[in-house]
Design an enzyme around this catalytic site. Structure first.
Site, mmCIF file in Angstrom:
data_model
loop_
_atom_site.group_PDB
_atom_site.id
_atom_site.type_symbol
_atom_site.label_atom_id
_atom_site.label_comp_id
_atom_site.label_asym_id
_atom_site.label_seq_id
_atom_site.Cartn_x
_atom_site.Cartn_y
_atom_site.Cartn_z
ATOM 1 N N LYS A 189 0.517 -1.393 -0.232
ATOM 2 C CA LYS A 189 0.021 0.169 -0.369
ATOM 3 C C LYS A 189 1.152 0.910 0.089
ATOM 4 C CE LYS A 189 0.475 0.642 3.904
ATOM 5 N NZ LYS A 189 1.028 2.225 5.614
ATOM 6 N N THR A 246 -3.286 5.929 4.467
ATOM 7 C CA THR A 246 -2.219 5.860 3.837
ATOM 8 C C THR A 246 -2.186 6.891 1.987
ATOM 9 O OG1 THR A 246 -1.597 3.832 4.839
ATOM 10 C CG2 THR A 246 0.034 5.058 3.142
#
Length: 336
Positions: A189, A246
């Site tokens: 990610k 994120t």
């Protein structure tokens, strides 16, 4: 009450020290950097990496690695992913048989393609290694903002033991047996977040970010399941949950580095400006190598590597993603 040693006194290690101390545990916080130890001992906070989050006087701060591990029920390995192997190697002589080690960093080692728990197990074969991951910025955990994470271990009993240690009214913890899926979601990610930040830096909008998040988790899940992880994991906290936070948060160093690249910075200039380890940069090459090894198509990962390491213009990378051959979104679903 458990005796807990936290290895790594950056933002995440410091935030977890506060959390675990507030949970009633005896906490030691270790750093290899003497100047960082002195700073934390004097200021009782990390003014650069975690400003405004106070470390209790009861949290013992030290550079003595052997002493920090002596008698520890749980060791939390919180150093940035590029330093996981070297730190584990330093720990190895002082680790007792059966020592519980919880890795909380996120990454894949570039030259071996090993996950961080695999690295720790290789360096410290007598330890019991677990993983804690999820959408959990240190800046918010340190301030007691409600957060959820997932802990994974090789036995239900061990995962539930750690769940009890970490869980609090502001830090909810789930368990899962899928260590590989948890680690891959957390590592990859960061690479997608670089792409999302780059899109922000280019001035693109919410539609672009939603596309990157959605297609990004599809790429991660394709690779993860090919490697043996469970698909369900990538649609949970350590997959889509961590990816969303994120890609979107002002706290995300990966998104910030990507944003700067979108504004015209080089990868090196962006990393220098962020002033913390941008783990997505270190995981990008590993992700590309994994996609080649397992023959999994990962176009976003591929374009991020071209921007980072081959000098490709970010806007050109986005254009090439948009103009790829036509695809079906859900190839597993049959037409009537």
């Amino acid at each position: 009450m458990a005796k807990i040693s936290i290895l790594g006194a950056g933002s995440w290690g410091s935030a977890l020290a506060v959390l675990l101390h507030n949970n009633g545990n005896s906490v030691t916080l270790w750093s290899a950097l003497e100047e960082e130890v002195t700073l934390l001992q004097e200021k009782r906070e990390h003014p650069v990496k975690l400003p405004g989050v106070r470390l209790s006087e009861e949290i013992f701060i030290t550079s003595d690695l052997k002493g920090s591990l002596d008698g520890a029920d749980v060791a939390v390995l919180a150093v940035p992913s590029p330093f996981t192997r070297s730190t584990a190697a330093m720990m190895a002589p002082y680790v007792k048989d059966g020592q519980v080690i919880v890795n909380v960093a996120k990454g894949v080692e570039e030259h071996t393609l090993m996950t961080l728990s695999e690295i720790i197990e290789e360096e410290i074969p007598n330890a019991r290694v677990c993983v804690l991951s999820g959408p959990s910025h240190a800046e918010e955990v340190g301030r007691g903002i409600p957060t959820t994470c997932v802990v994974s271990g090789k036995t239900r009993e061990l995962a539930e033991y750690l769940q009890g240690i970490f869980m609090s009214p502001v830090f909810r913890v789930y368990t899962t047996p899928d260590i590989l899926g948890v680690e891959l979601g957390g590592a990859l990610k960061n690479v997608i977040a670089l792409a999302a930040g780059t899109a922000d830096g280019l001035g693109y909008g919410d539609n672009t970010k939603a596309a990157l998040i959605t297609r990004g988790i599809a790429e991660i899940a394709r690779l993860g399941t090919k490697m043996g992880a469970r698909a369900e994991t990538f649609y949970g906290l350590s997959g889509i949950g961590d990816l969303i936070v994120t890609c979107a948060s002002v706290h995300s160093r990966n998104r910030k580095a990507g944003y700067l690249i979108g504004k015209g910075y080089t990868m090196e200039q962006a990393m220098e400006e962020v002033k913390m380890v941008v783990e997505g940069v270190y995981s990008a090459k590993a992700a590309k190598s994994l996609s080649e090894k397992y023959q999994v198509e990962m176009p976003i990962i591929n374009e991020v590597n071209k921007v980072l390491f081959e000098g490709k213009a970010a806007a050109e990378a986005v254009k090439d993603l948009m103009l790829r051959d036509k695809k079906v979104e859900t190839p597993m679903l049959p037409w009537e």
